[in-house]
Scaffold this active site. Structure first.
Site, mmCIF file in Angstrom:
data_model
loop_
_atom_site.group_PDB
_atom_site.id
_atom_site.type_symbol
_atom_site.label_atom_id
_atom_site.label_comp_id
_atom_site.label_asym_id
_atom_site.label_seq_id
_atom_site.Cartn_x
_atom_site.Cartn_y
_atom_site.Cartn_z
ATOM 1 N N ASP A 124 39.814 -5.571 -4.167
ATOM 2 C CA ASP A 124 39.856 -4.352 -4.018
ATOM 3 C C ASP A 124 39.009 -3.392 -2.939
ATOM 4 O OD1 ASP A 124 40.474 -1.285 -4.032
ATOM 5 O OD2 ASP A 124 40.181 -1.305 -6.415
ATOM 6 N N TYR A 180 29.387 -0.493 -13.444
ATOM 7 C CA TYR A 180 31.028 -0.447 -13.293
ATOM 8 C C TYR A 180 31.315 -0.107 -11.823
ATOM 9 C CZ TYR A 180 35.902 0.660 -14.003
ATOM 10 O OH TYR A 180 37.359 0.802 -13.592
ATOM 11 N N LYS A 184 37.884 -2.771 -12.213
ATOM 12 C CA LYS A 184 38.036 -3.613 -13.198
ATOM 13 C C LYS A 184 38.307 -4.950 -12.202
ATOM 14 C CE LYS A 184 37.979 -3.643 -17.464
ATOM 15 N NZ LYS A 184 36.844 -3.349 -18.363
HETATM 16 P P1 13P Z 1 40.855 -0.575 -10.161
HETATM 17 O O1 13P Z 1 39.827 -1.618 -10.736
HETATM 18 O O2 13P Z 1 42.016 -1.013 -10.080
HETATM 19 O O3 13P Z 1 40.140 -0.068 -9.010
HETATM 20 O O4 13P Z 1 40.711 0.793 -11.216
HETATM 21 C C1 13P Z 1 39.548 1.397 -11.414
HETATM 22 C C2 13P Z 1 39.684 2.504 -12.509
HETATM 23 O O5 13P Z 1 38.570 2.826 -12.566
HETATM 24 C C3 13P Z 1 40.756 3.317 -12.735
HETATM 25 O O6 13P Z 1 40.849 4.381 -13.379
HETATM 26 MG MG MG Z 2 40.522 0.516 -7.296
HETATM 27 MG MG MG Z 3 42.761 -2.564 -8.922
#
Ligand code: 13P
Ligand code: MG
Ligand code: MG
Ligand code: 13P
Length: 364
Positions: free
Chosen positions: A11, A228, A231
């Site tokens: 990402d 964090y 994801k």
């Molecule tokens: P991503 O991992 O797809 O960037 O999503 C992060 C997130 O916190 C969505 O609420």
């Molecule tokens: Mg994202």
């Molecule tokens: Mg993502």
């Protein structure tokens, strides 16, 4: 012919928020991959996206964990990040956790699934890509594909699958692995892979020939970063037909959506929803979690495809079921089991709130 199939994803900036990918990033990614193909480093490539994750699907002859391939992918993500920064996209460069490349993109943020295979007479491969969920999301579908005769009739009626499959399971917290022979060890294996936030299926092998059947990205972003950032949004490669499950047996687990962790702020449970590539823009509460599937036939390393495997009426009921499950979970708002248990939350205000209220707790 020996071919390596590498899927490397990251990402590097969302459009808008975390829901989709700006076409300029795909164009930049395409041009980096085209250069690598022209230089002879790659045999072939396909650039796609799953929600806000950029996916490089590549074939070459250099084997897995090759530093030239990884460095080229890393540099491509860097170029795309530069485009994302210009457009001020959300979380530009999100998954690139270090400033410089250090030999292998594993441990630097991107997700990686790679296999070296002896290309068969016909070599169908399915590449699953997920958004808004964690590595471990493939445990249940891989179990069904390779161990469950109610999903895969080939385990019962195909002579070359009857011997079963071997699973390589990783303990992502202790950094160790264990092999299980299935079907005779499925009860032992399920004790572990039933806890997908800790134990993830890394690879599956045919017990008929020892050949690799499947491999996944198991990188845990939060463990690598110590905080964090987003994801894992994992990927998984599965070979089909012959000594492996048929294409339809590989896709079948996704006709019955299961619940995975991820969704809003990486801290909620939600249904893994099978969608077409075009339809993969997780918007509601930043989700629900998505999976897309790109099908290819390999021809001397050429990626003949993709076929957008979930772009079919046969998955409409699964999508509807997933939306009903999403409604049921959203009903719980900030309560478990929608919100993850305390020790699995990607971020929490618990320490601050606890500190503020510490003096107000009275002994019972
Ligand atoms: P991503 O991992 O797809 O960037 O999503 C992060 C997130 O916190 C969505 O609420
Ligand atoms: Mg994202
Ligand atoms: Mg993502
Ligand atoms: P075809 O006859 O279309 O090749 O299908 C065979 C099969 O085994 C489908 O799973």
């Amino acid at each position: 012919m020996k071919v390596t199939l590498s899927v490397i994803k990251a990402d590097i900036g969302g459009w808008v928020g975390h829901c989709s990918m700006h076409p300029d990033l795909m164009t930049e990614g395409e041009s980096c991959m085209a250069k690598a193909k022209k230089s002879g480093l790659l045999i072939d490539y396909h650039v796609t996206r799953c929600g806000d994750d950029l996916q490089f699907i590549m074939t070459h002859k250099k084997g897995i964990d090759n530093s030239k391939i990884h460095e080229m992918a890393w540099n491509a993500f860097q170029s795309c990040t530069a485009v994302a920064k210009k457009l001020k996209l959300h979380g530009a460069g999100q998954d690139l956790l270090s400033d410089a490349f250090s030999g292998n993109v594993k441990g630097q943020g991107p997700g990686v699934a790679e296999m070296e295979l002896n290309e068969r007479e016909a070599e169908p491969v399915i590449i699953f890509m997920a958004d808004k969920t964690a590595s471990g999301a493939w445990n249940l579908p891989l179990y069904e594909m390779f161990c469950d005769p109610f999903n895969t009739i080939g385990l019962v009626i195909s002579a070359n699958m009857h011997a079963g499959f071997k699973f390589e399971v990783h303990d992502v917290k202790e950094s160790r692995r264990i092999m299980f022979n299935c079907p005779e060890e499925i009860y032992d294996m399920l004790v572990f892979i039933g806890a997908p936030s800790r134990y993830t299926v890394k690879s599956v092998y045919s017990r008929e020939t020892g050949e690799i059947a499947s491999t996944s990205s198991t990188q845990k972003l939060s463990l690598i970063a110590g905080r964090y950032v987003g994801k894992d949004d994992p990927v998984c490669i599965v070979r089909a037909q012959g000594i492996f499950p048929a294409v339809g047996e590989v896709l079948e687990p996704f006709a019955r959506p299961h619940i995975v962790e991820g969704w809003m702020r990486g801290s909620h449970n939600g249904p893994l929803t099978p969608v077409s590539v075009k339809g993969c823009n997780p918007t509601r509460f930043d989700g629900p979690p998505r999976v897309i599937a790109a099908g290819f036939q390999l021809a001397e390393g050429r990626l003949v495809g993709p076929v957008d495997m979930f772009d079919d009426v046969a998955f409409n009921n699964a999508r509807q079921m997933a939306m009903d499950m999403a409604d049921m979970l959203r009903r719980h708002g900030p309560f478990e089991p929608h919100r993850l248990p305390l020790d699995e939350m990607e971020y929490t205000t618990m320490p601050q709130v606890m500190k503020k209220l510490a003096k107000r707790f009275e002994k019972l």
